[in-house]
Design a protein around this motif. Structure first.
Motif, mmCIF file in Angstrom:
data_model
loop_
_atom_site.group_PDB
_atom_site.id
_atom_site.type_symbol
_atom_site.label_atom_id
_atom_site.label_comp_id
_atom_site.label_asym_id
_atom_site.label_seq_id
_atom_site.Cartn_x
_atom_site.Cartn_y
_atom_site.Cartn_z
ATOM 1 N N GLY A 79 42.465 42.706 46.805
ATOM 2 C CA GLY A 79 43.948 42.763 46.946
ATOM 3 C C GLY A 79 44.561 41.528 47.187
ATOM 4 N N ILE A 80 43.785 40.321 47.690
ATOM 5 C CA ILE A 80 44.110 38.892 47.832
ATOM 6 C C ILE A 80 44.332 38.448 46.360
ATOM 7 C CG2 ILE A 80 43.336 36.752 48.476
ATOM 8 C CD1 ILE A 80 41.712 37.764 50.748
ATOM 9 N N ILE A 81 43.482 38.711 45.377
ATOM 10 C CA ILE A 81 43.709 38.352 44.010
ATOM 11 C C ILE A 81 44.952 38.814 43.282
ATOM 12 C CG2 ILE A 81 42.847 38.486 41.670
ATOM 13 C CD1 ILE A 81 39.884 38.412 43.104
ATOM 14 N N TRP A 82 45.070 40.271 43.641
ATOM 15 C CA TRP A 82 46.143 40.765 42.843
ATOM 16 C C TRP A 82 47.435 40.533 43.578
ATOM 17 C CZ3 TRP A 82 44.145 45.722 45.082
ATOM 18 C CH2 TRP A 82 45.029 46.438 46.071
ATOM 19 N N LEU A 83 47.782 40.404 44.855
ATOM 20 C CA LEU A 83 48.941 39.945 45.667
ATOM 21 C C LEU A 83 48.960 38.446 45.072
ATOM 22 C CD1 LEU A 83 50.943 40.629 47.575
ATOM 23 C CD2 LEU A 83 49.624 39.636 49.263
ATOM 24 N N SER A 132 28.958 37.058 44.134
ATOM 25 C CA SER A 132 28.574 37.340 42.905
ATOM 26 C C SER A 132 28.503 38.777 42.279
ATOM 27 C CB SER A 132 27.290 36.702 42.741
ATOM 28 O OG SER A 132 26.020 37.386 43.251
ATOM 29 N N HIS A 133 28.305 39.751 43.285
ATOM 30 C CA HIS A 133 28.202 41.267 43.048
ATOM 31 C C HIS A 133 29.613 41.852 43.053
ATOM 32 C CE1 HIS A 133 23.734 40.848 43.802
ATOM 33 N NE2 HIS A 133 23.846 42.158 43.112
ATOM 34 N N LEU A 134 30.413 41.247 43.671
ATOM 35 C CA LEU A 134 31.676 41.739 43.749
ATOM 36 C C LEU A 134 32.660 41.016 42.790
ATOM 37 C CD1 LEU A 134 31.939 42.348 47.804
ATOM 38 C CD2 LEU A 134 32.171 43.985 45.821
ATOM 39 N N PHE A 135 32.369 39.856 42.511
ATOM 40 C CA PHE A 135 33.392 39.193 41.687
ATOM 41 C C PHE A 135 34.103 40.128 40.374
ATOM 42 C CE2 PHE A 135 34.843 36.104 38.086
ATOM 43 C CZ PHE A 135 35.789 35.539 38.825
ATOM 44 N N LEU A 136 33.111 40.699 39.452
ATOM 45 C CA LEU A 136 33.694 41.477 38.306
ATOM 46 C C LEU A 136 34.494 42.595 39.059
ATOM 47 C CD1 LEU A 136 30.713 41.612 35.888
ATOM 48 C CD2 LEU A 136 32.797 40.234 35.659
ATOM 49 N N PRO A 137 33.865 43.337 39.987
ATOM 50 C CA PRO A 137 34.808 44.619 40.412
ATOM 51 C C PRO A 137 36.152 44.125 40.961
ATOM 52 C CG PRO A 137 32.514 44.784 41.218
ATOM 53 C CD PRO A 137 32.641 43.474 40.472
ATOM 54 N N TRP A 138 36.118 42.904 41.627
ATOM 55 C CA TRP A 138 37.481 42.537 42.021
ATOM 56 C C TRP A 138 38.575 42.134 40.936
ATOM 57 C CZ3 TRP A 138 35.134 37.877 45.603
ATOM 58 C CH2 TRP A 138 34.770 38.582 46.714
ATOM 59 N N ILE A 139 38.078 41.511 39.877
ATOM 60 C CA ILE A 139 38.987 41.204 38.850
ATOM 61 C C ILE A 139 39.234 42.633 38.240
ATOM 62 C CG2 ILE A 139 38.882 40.128 36.404
ATOM 63 C CD1 ILE A 139 38.906 38.385 38.861
ATOM 64 N N VAL A 140 38.330 43.475 37.881
ATOM 65 C CA VAL A 140 38.662 44.782 37.161
ATOM 66 C C VAL A 140 39.680 45.383 38.038
ATOM 67 C CG1 VAL A 140 37.432 46.978 36.645
ATOM 68 C CG2 VAL A 140 36.493 44.980 35.999
ATOM 69 N N LEU A 141 39.669 45.728 39.226
ATOM 70 C CA LEU A 141 40.487 46.475 40.098
ATOM 71 C C LEU A 141 41.551 45.616 40.287
ATOM 72 C CD1 LEU A 141 41.023 48.938 41.888
ATOM 73 C CD2 LEU A 141 39.910 47.561 43.899
ATOM 74 N N ALA A 142 41.815 44.279 40.064
ATOM 75 C CA ALA A 142 42.836 43.576 40.435
ATOM 76 C C ALA A 142 43.909 43.365 39.018
ATOM 77 C CB ALA A 142 42.661 42.214 40.942
ATOM 78 N N VAL A 143 43.134 43.568 37.856
ATOM 79 C CA VAL A 143 44.153 43.261 36.573
ATOM 80 C C VAL A 143 45.466 44.574 36.702
ATOM 81 C CG1 VAL A 143 43.916 43.502 34.025
ATOM 82 C CG2 VAL A 143 42.369 42.352 35.304
ATOM 83 N N LEU A 144 45.174 45.529 36.930
ATOM 84 C CA LEU A 144 46.238 46.516 36.628
ATOM 85 C C LEU A 144 47.453 46.225 37.869
ATOM 86 C CD1 LEU A 144 47.397 49.388 36.127
ATOM 87 C CD2 LEU A 144 46.071 50.140 37.824
ATOM 88 N N PHE A 145 47.027 45.909 38.897
ATOM 89 C CA PHE A 145 48.078 45.401 39.773
ATOM 90 C C PHE A 145 48.909 44.274 39.762
ATOM 91 C CE2 PHE A 145 45.084 48.288 42.256
ATOM 92 C CZ PHE A 145 45.960 49.253 42.587
ATOM 93 N N ILE A 146 48.142 43.311 39.203
ATOM 94 C CA ILE A 146 48.811 42.074 38.778
ATOM 95 C C ILE A 146 50.007 42.017 38.012
ATOM 96 C CG2 ILE A 146 48.318 39.501 37.660
ATOM 97 C CD1 ILE A 146 45.424 39.687 38.680
ATOM 98 N N GLY A 147 49.590 42.853 36.539
ATOM 99 C CA GLY A 147 50.687 42.940 36.001
ATOM 100 C C GLY A 147 51.987 43.674 36.323
#
Length: 320
Positions: A109-113, A184-199
């Motif tokens: 959420g922090i990343i995509w916002l 490190s375990h959550l970095f990829l899931p964060w990016i994957v989940l945030a990509v859709l919302f960022i756009g």
């Protein structure tokens, strides 16, 4: 403001009551089959006659519907809801998955916002230029990529050795146990989940800014000689963010409520979403009911918070 808050809280309580009744109707009343048929659905695939009889008595299926509803509420809100397939307490299982779900949702959420606001603002300021067109293309690509596909590709190439094994191959690590492993375990899931919302957020904010920038009060602020950055941040961006606040509150609540099922499943995070997906796969009714109420709670909670933040950003919507 207090009156506004009280009204929203009362409305939220009424919504929760309505949802519990809808859950009761959908899962218990509508399917039919009588008391025994309802008990068999709750008991799961391999239940014996004694278990079915016990469930009929415990849930009150041989009594009037209002007694059944009261017993369902009692089980859901007093930690008595049990999966008869796995023999595990549903609330305990949800609590066990909350750290992974909260960690995934808050980080993403922090990343995509943040990047949604940055992308939308830059795109609006540079509207019509090459940078705006490039951002638009990247945003559309991000919106178009299915989460499960992006998750599988990123996990294969960045965690399983397709290109590198720099990131861990799925699963969740506790924040309190090892913060570095948690990140490190959550970095990829964060990016994957945030990509859709960022756009998506970037496109919405771009449109809002371009609409707001032509309002009379913005032209007045410019005519007074205020610096462009101050006009953009204080007058344009603040009002343009109101729809983003609504989107973020509802999306954030939905993700916490289990809509990150695909991300959690691809990366095997064992959060609430993955728990719900497993319950659906097993046709395990009590966990599905529990997760539904759990998701509703967070959606209603964040709806109230969004309304309060709305009232702060734009006092005109407060009741008089």
């Amino acid at each position: 403001m207090l009156t506004f808050l009280v009204r929203r809280i009362i409305g939220a309580i009424l919504v929760m009551i309505a949802v519990t009744f809808i859950v009761f109707v959908i899962f218990i009343v509508v399917p039919g089959g009588g008391a025994k048929g309802t008990a068999e659905r709750i008991a799961g695939k391999n239940a014996n006659d004694q278990l079915v009889a016990n469930i009929q008595h415990q849930w009150g299926f041989d009594r009037p519907f209002y007694v059944q509803y009261a017993k369902m509420i009692d089980k859901m809100f007093t930690n008595k809801l049990v999966s008869y397939t796995s023999q595990q307490n549903v609330l305990s299982q949800i609590k066990q998955g909350l750290p992974a779900t909260f960690s995934l949702t808050i980080g993403a959420g922090i990343i995509w916002l943040f990047f949604g606001i940055v992308v939308g603002t830059i795109s609006a300021v540079k509207a019509g230029r090459l940078s705006d067109r490039l951002i638009t293309i990247l945003a559309l690509i991000g919106i178009s990529m299915p989460v499960f596909w992006l998750g599988i590709i990123s996990r294969y190439y960045l965690a399983e050795g397709g290109i590198t094994s720099f990131f861990p191959d799925g699963e969740y690590a506790s924040l309190t146990g090892n913060p570095a492993a948690w990140f490190s375990h959550l970095f990829l899931p964060w990016i994957v989940l945030a990509v859709l919302f960022i756009g998506f957020y970037g496109r919405v904010l771009r449109g809002n800014i371009l609409d707001t920038i032509n309002e009379d009060y913005v032209r007045t602020a410019k005519a007074k000689g205020l610096p462009y950055k101050r006009v953009l941040v204080k007058h344009v961006l603040r009002n343009s963010l109101i729809p983003i606040v609504t989107l973020f509150g509802l999306d954030f609540a939905a993700v916490i409520g289990g809509s990150a099922i695909l991300t959690e499943t691809v990366f095997d995070l064992k959060g609430v979403g993955q728990y719900a997906a497993q319950a659906v796969q097993d046709l395990d009714l009590p966990p599905i009911m529990g997760v539904t109420i759990y998701a509703t709670f967070f959606i209603v909670l964040f709806s109230v918070l969004v309304d309060v933040l709305y009232a702060y950003l734009d006092p005109r919507i407060r009741p008089t």
